[in-house]
Design a protein around this motif. Structure first.
Motif, PDB file in Angstrom:
ATOM      1  N   VAL A  12      12.131   3.844  14.436  1.00  0.00           N
ATOM      2  CA  VAL A  12      12.014   2.630  13.635  1.00  0.00           C
ATOM      3  C   VAL A  12      10.846   1.825  14.179  1.00  0.00           C
ATOM      4  CG1 VAL A  12      13.149   0.472  12.960  1.00  0.00           C
ATOM      5  CG2 VAL A  12      14.478   2.597  13.107  1.00  0.00           C
ATOM      6  N   LYS A  13       9.932   1.487  13.309  1.00  0.00           N
ATOM      7  CA  LYS A  13       8.772   0.686  13.704  1.00  0.00           C
ATOM      8  C   LYS A  13       9.138  -0.783  13.532  1.00  0.00           C
ATOM      9  CE  LYS A  13       5.510   4.300  12.525  1.00  0.00           C
ATOM     10  NZ  LYS A  13       5.301   4.774  13.860  1.00  0.00           N
ATOM     11  N   GLU A  18       2.249 -11.834   7.804  1.00  0.00           N
ATOM     12  CA  GLU A  18       1.294 -11.025   7.053  1.00  0.00           C
ATOM     13  C   GLU A  18       0.634  -9.969   7.941  1.00  0.00           C
ATOM     14  OE1 GLU A  18       1.355 -14.428   7.038  1.00  0.00           O
ATOM     15  OE2 GLU A  18       2.370 -14.558   5.097  1.00  0.00           O
ATOM     16  N   GLU A  19       0.277 -10.356   9.160  1.00  0.00           N
ATOM     17  CA  GLU A  19      -0.324  -9.409  10.100  1.00  0.00           C
ATOM     18  C   GLU A  19       0.655  -8.294  10.432  1.00  0.00           C
ATOM     19  OE1 GLU A  19      -2.224  -9.215  14.610  1.00  0.00           O
ATOM     20  OE2 GLU A  19      -1.552 -11.139  13.829  1.00  0.00           O
ATOM     21  N   GLY A  20       1.922  -8.656  10.594  1.00  0.00           N
ATOM     22  CA  GLY A  20       2.963  -7.655  10.886  1.00  0.00           C
ATOM     23  C   GLY A  20       3.126  -6.670   9.744  1.00  0.00           C
ATOM     24  N   ASN A  57       0.814  -1.218   0.000  1.00  0.00           N
ATOM     25  CA  ASN A  57       0.000   0.000   0.000  1.00  0.00           C
ATOM     26  C   ASN A  57       0.847   1.267   0.000  1.00  0.00           C
ATOM     27  OD1 ASN A  57      -2.408  -1.515   0.095  1.00  0.00           O
ATOM     28  ND2 ASN A  57      -2.284  -1.642   2.327  1.00  0.00           N
ATOM     29  N   GLY A  58       1.962   1.239  -0.747  1.00  0.00           N
ATOM     30  CA  GLY A  58       2.823   2.408  -0.849  1.00  0.00           C
ATOM     31  C   GLY A  58       3.800   2.584   0.298  1.00  0.00           C
ATOM     32  N   LEU A 111       2.418  -2.699  10.145  1.00  0.00           N
ATOM     33  CA  LEU A 111       3.472  -1.733   9.863  1.00  0.00           C
ATOM     34  C   LEU A 111       3.088  -0.808   8.709  1.00  0.00           C
ATOM     35  CD1 LEU A 111       6.623  -3.987  10.228  1.00  0.00           C
ATOM     36  CD2 LEU A 111       5.930  -2.123  11.741  1.00  0.00           C
ATOM     37  N   SER A 112       2.384  -1.343   7.742  1.00  0.00           N
ATOM     38  CA  SER A 112       1.977  -0.544   6.583  1.00  0.00           C
ATOM     39  C   SER A 112       0.936   0.503   6.948  1.00  0.00           C
ATOM     40  CB  SER A 112       1.408  -1.453   5.490  1.00  0.00           C
ATOM     41  OG  SER A 112       2.396  -2.341   5.048  1.00  0.00           O
ATOM     42  N   ASN A 113       0.147   0.209   7.954  1.00  0.00           N
ATOM     43  CA  ASN A 113      -0.922   1.122   8.352  1.00  0.00           C
ATOM     44  C   ASN A 113      -0.577   1.970   9.565  1.00  0.00           C
ATOM     45  OD1 ASN A 113      -2.889   0.382   6.341  1.00  0.00           O
ATOM     46  ND2 ASN A 113      -3.007  -1.580   7.383  1.00  0.00           N
TER      47      ASN A 113
END
Length: 122
Positions: free
Chosen positions: A76-77, A112-114, A9-10, A118-120
């Protein structure tokens, strides 16, 4: 250690996988952040639980707090994925719960959940 960069998602996320323990103390955390930044240019990454020293999950050692403070200081996430049901410590369960409510550190069960968290993350 294998580092893979994906775009979700970018948002770029680095996936760090290792059969060996690569996160064992503050210095190894700093080294890992530098390596990921240099190799793939990401400030969000996910790592498998098996790559982290077991004492990290014993809060009385203070290793988790020291390491995670560095991630926070350097913006850093981090998502740690694996099976956390093996731990019976109420303090650790509370720590995981509180971390997951924030926007920087996540303890999740699947890679996948991670990536999604992180993406959101803001």
């Amino acid at each position: 250690m294998k580092i893979t960069k994906i775009n979700n998602n970018g948002v770029e996320v680095a996936i760090v996988e290792s059969d060996d323990i690569i996160l064992r103390d503050v210095q190894s955390a700093l080294d890992l952040m530098a390596t990921v930044s240099y190799e793939v240019g990401c400030n969000r990454f996910i790592i498998n639980k098996e790559a982290i020293i077991e004492d990290f999950f014993k809060l009385s050692t203070c290793i988790a707090g020291e390491i995670l403070q560095k991630f926070s200081n350097y913006r850093v996430k981090l998502a740690i994925w694996g099976d956390f049901s093996v731990y019976t410590s109420k303090a650790l369960k509370d720590f995981i719960y509180e971390s997951n409510k924030g926007n920087n550190i996540y303890f999740i069960s699947t890679q996948e959940e991670g990536i999604d968290r992180l993406s959101n993350a803001k």
